[in-house]
Design an enzyme around this catalytic site. Structure first.
Site, short mmCIF file in Angstrom:
data_model
loop_
_atom_site.label_atom_id
_atom_site.label_comp_id
_atom_site.label_asym_id
_atom_site.label_seq_id
_atom_site.Cartn_x
_atom_site.Cartn_y
_atom_site.Cartn_z
N GLY A 705 0.80 -1.23 0.00
CA GLY A 705 0.00 0.00 0.00
C GLY A 705 0.82 1.27 0.00
N GLU A 706 1.87 1.32 0.80
CA GLU A 706 2.65 2.56 0.91
C GLU A 706 3.66 2.68 -0.23
OE1 GLU A 706 1.41 4.10 3.60
OE2 GLU A 706 0.61 2.34 4.62
MO1 MOS Z 1 -1.72 4.37 5.79
S1 MOS Z 1 -0.88 6.26 5.78
O1 MOS Z 1 -1.12 3.66 7.21
O2 MOS Z 1 -3.36 4.56 5.68
#
Ligand code: MOS
Length: 739
Positions: A705-706
């Site tokens: 995700g990140e």
């Molecule tokens: Mo993420 S910035 O941990 O939603």
């Protein structure tokens, strides 16, 4: 594409695109009332008088709540009213006193029978302030504004302090990342329904139904079983829904005061400062190497901001400690209190900011050394974790460099700046590395199999967009030996077995492990029952281990004699069971303590820059990812595309502007705060190394995700340098900076 979904489709994609899926504000609650916030128009001071009578008399108004008549929030007492400056982890306490800490601070809630009437009445609330001098001038950080102290973020030195200074070749430069906002498409919303004084149901836009439940329990001193939080669908979060914000508490206060259910939806304007943002950060990098490109030192410093009532920190400088093998690394990080609301984690928190500086500086260094940027990175490839010396549980960054470079045609580029052209456009290629820790937390999951052969798996997690239900269905399907279309994964309800907050790229690792484990337990239970059946009831089989059976297509089959098999349904039937269920908790493993894990994404872009106008087009984007095993290829691809689109915004457009004269947002709307539209987004190639991490968790996934966003802005800045010979160190890279 046929009528029936592909096996790889998002399990609830159809519900989402047809409007059947209900997002928070869409829930239809009988006798609902509407809450609208009134916000402050000064950035610092206090309320002397607040006139609510005209609003109270307006049509349809049920209540106007301010700090004067608000019911007490019992959890507030613990924190006290933070008038004296930052108090650590205490969030802003809405309606708890006259103090004003930032412009746009909620000061009243109007509750009415329609949204329009509440909005109108809110415009009638008049406030008299005592105004004090506010601080929103970022140039004052370190000058008149003193940094806060926080032991977790003290200076960190490995090797020699500022060791880069002794290097033969060195770069020193400053980089700027402005305020950026998450602004997911779905507005933040809360619906609160009290039953009596001590029981509440809350529909809440949250990335963690359990963490929201906990926050509400703490604020109102309620028992766990008396707080139920629902978030069945979440229309994007990017970090903005990681905590319970003041507007949610305001909705709970409103519902309590009026005795009616209250729905509160933030306006788009309010989304800019009431649900966090990526804080403005100034960074300084000093980086030095030997003439043959061996890093000798990195010094990475960052100054960032927080609110007057709460400290927010992120790991912007840490990336310089762990991305490359380098003997001397110094990091310094300071936050300064301003009259702004508290920032929060935004996709790739810290690392997204930090890699803009580090990966730009590496590019600058590569030109100073006359070494290819990828080659420079390979010469400083960390074979073990530079911070702890521990081995990686898996690291396929080299493979990711290779995949991405091949795809974009890196070798064919002429490395000289301003050397490539297409028509009148200058052409540039650039790359940047994204890195983010791959973690694993604790989660519980329940698996329940029915006599009709269907399986339900449950956990109290939110899905803010990545497709968690889809990935979990895949894991359950593989672990359980049941086709995906027979499985439903239930989430978004705090009464389910406790799941993790969806944050830090850990959902698949954490929850996937629990889903895997619970399926294994359920298989064992089925096998125990099956052993008693006529098919398997022989002495020989009684002593056979689970490994001697195949669990496939909803059958248990004896591996050594495949004619001996029994369907899961028949096992239940023969035992007169309608269903069978198991709950398992899964935690990080001991073995992992010996290792370190990161996910990586290598971003490549090709940009076109028009020499006369400075117009910049991202012509191609390629992202090659080491996220461990890819569980759900289609949603993983979407996740990477989404991150790149966010990265395009960060690189080219997004910039929150605060007018220091008033301490007020200038561009808190989508006309003035620009985000990418389709025309700004080129074809994006998403490539995955797709090799499982063998130790982190049983699924082999590391999380993506990140890293989908981290490193992208640097790739663009580096490509812009290649195209134009101009080094842009201040985001966003707008045309005016290129002419
Ligand atoms: Mo993420 S910035 O941990 O939603």
């Amino acid at each position: 594409m046929g009528f029936f979904p592909d096996e790889d489709d998002r399990v609830n994609g159809r519900e989402i695109v047809t409007g059947k899926a209900k997002f928070i504000a869409e829930h239809d609650i009988p006798n609902i009332t509407y809450g609208v916030l009134v916000v402050s128009t000064i950035a610092k001071g206090s309320i002397i008088a607040i006139v609510t009578k005209p609003a109270e008399k307006a049509p349809g108004v049920i209540a106007v709540i301010t700090h004067i008549n608000s019911p007490t929030v019992p959890g507030y007492e613990a924190g006290g009213n933070p008038v004296k400056g930052p108090t650590g982890g205490k969030g802003f306490q809405v309606f708890n006193g006259p103090a004003i800490y930032f412009d746009g601070q909620p000061i009243a809630l109007v509750v009415a029978d329609t949204f329009e009437r509440a909005t109108y009445a809110a415009s009638l609330v008049k406030t008299q302030y005592q105004k004090d001098e506010h601080q929103t001038n970022f140039d004052e950080a370190g000058k008149s504004v003193i940094a806060l102290e926080d032991a977790r973020y003290k200076d960190n030195i490995r090797g020699e302090v500022d060791g880069y200074k002794n290097a033969q070749v060195k770069i020193e430069a400053e980089y700027f990342v402005p305020i950026e906002v998450h602004n997911p498409m779905e507005l933040h919303a809360t619906i609160a329904l009290w039953e009596g004084d001590d029981k509440v149901t809350v529909y809440e836009k949250t990335q963690g139904v359990k963490s929201s439940q906990r926050s509400i329990m703490n604020a109102f001193k309620l028992k766990e079983e008396n707080v139920r939080v629902y978030a069945p669908f979440v229309g994007g979060g990017f970090g903005s829904a990681l905590r319970t914000w003041p507007h949610a508490i305001a909705a709970l206060i409103g519902a309590k005061k009026t005795g009616k259910p209250v729905k509160l939806v933030l306006t788009r304007n309010q989304m800019f400062n009431l649900v966090g943002y990526r804080p403005y950060t100034k960074q300084k990098i000093g980086i030095g190497a030997t003439a043959d490109g061996k890093l000798l030192g990195i010094t990475h410093e960052a100054d960032s901001i927080t609110s007057m009532y709460e400290v927010f920190n992120e790991r912007s400088v840490d990336v310089s400690r762990f991305l490359y093998a380098c003997p001397n690394v110094t990091t310094r990080y300071h936050v300064y209190p301003f009259n702004v609301s508290t920032p929060t984690w935004m996709r790739g928190p810290g690392e997204a900011t930090g890699t803009f500086a580090l990966e730009s500086a590496m590019d600058e260094l590569s030109y100073a050394l006359n070494i290819d940027p990828i080659e420079l990175r390979l010469r400083n490839y960390a074979e073990t974790d530079p911070q702890s010396g521990k081995p990686y549980s898996s690291k396929f960054l080299k493979e990711a460099y290779q995949l991405g470079a091949d795809k974009i045609g890196w070798k064919a580029r002429d490395p000289k700046p301003r050397s490539m052209k297409e028509g009148e456009w200058m052409v540039g290629y650039g790359m940047g590395t994204g890195v983010f820790g791959a973690g694993r937390g604790t989660a519980k999951a329940l698996a329940r199999i029915f006599v009709d052969g269907t399986l339900i798996v449950q956990s109290a997690v939110s899905d803010s967009g990545p497709g968690t239900a889809t990935a979990m269905t895949k894991i359950a399907s593989t672990s359980m030996g049941i086709p995906g279309n027979k499985i439903s994964f239930e989430l978004g309800d705090s009464s389910l077995p406790p799941g993790p907050t969806q944050g830090g790229s850990t959902t698949t690792s954490t929850l996937g492990s629990a889903v895997h484990d619970v399926c294994i337990s359920l298989k064992k239970k089925l096998l125990e029952l099956a052993k008693e059946s006529s098919v398997f009831h022989t002495t020989e089989i009684h002593t056979t281990k689970i490994e001697d059976f195949i669990f496939e297509n909803a059958f248990i089959t004896l591996a050594s004699d495949r004619k001996k098999r029994l369907s899961y349904s028949d096992i239940l039937k023969q035992n007169n069971l309608n269903q069978l269920e198991v709950t398992e908790e899964s935690k990080g493993n001991e073995e992992m303590k010996k290792y370190v894990a990161y996910s990586y994404a290598v971003h490549f872009v090709k940009v076109l820059v028009h020499p006369a106008t400075g117009v910049l087009k991202i012509n191609r984007a390629v992202v090659a990812t080491d996220g461990g095993k890819i569980i759900s290829p289609k949603t993983a691809k979407s996740q990477m595309i989404g991150g790149v689109v966010g990265g395009i915004g960060m690189a080219l457009m997004e910039e929150g502007v605060i007018d220091d004269r008033y301490g007020r947002w200038v561009n808190n709307n989508f006309a003035d705060y620009h985000v990418p539209v389709h025309a700004d987004v080129p074809h994006i190639d998403t490539l995955f190394v797709d090799k499982p991490d063998p130790i982190l968790n049983p699924t082999g996934a590391k999380g993506i995700g990140e890293v989908a966003l981290i490193g992208f802005a640097a790739a663009v800045a580096n490509a812009v340098y290649h195209a134009t010979g101009k080094r842009i160190r201040e985001l966003p890279i707008t045309p005016d900076k290129l002419i």
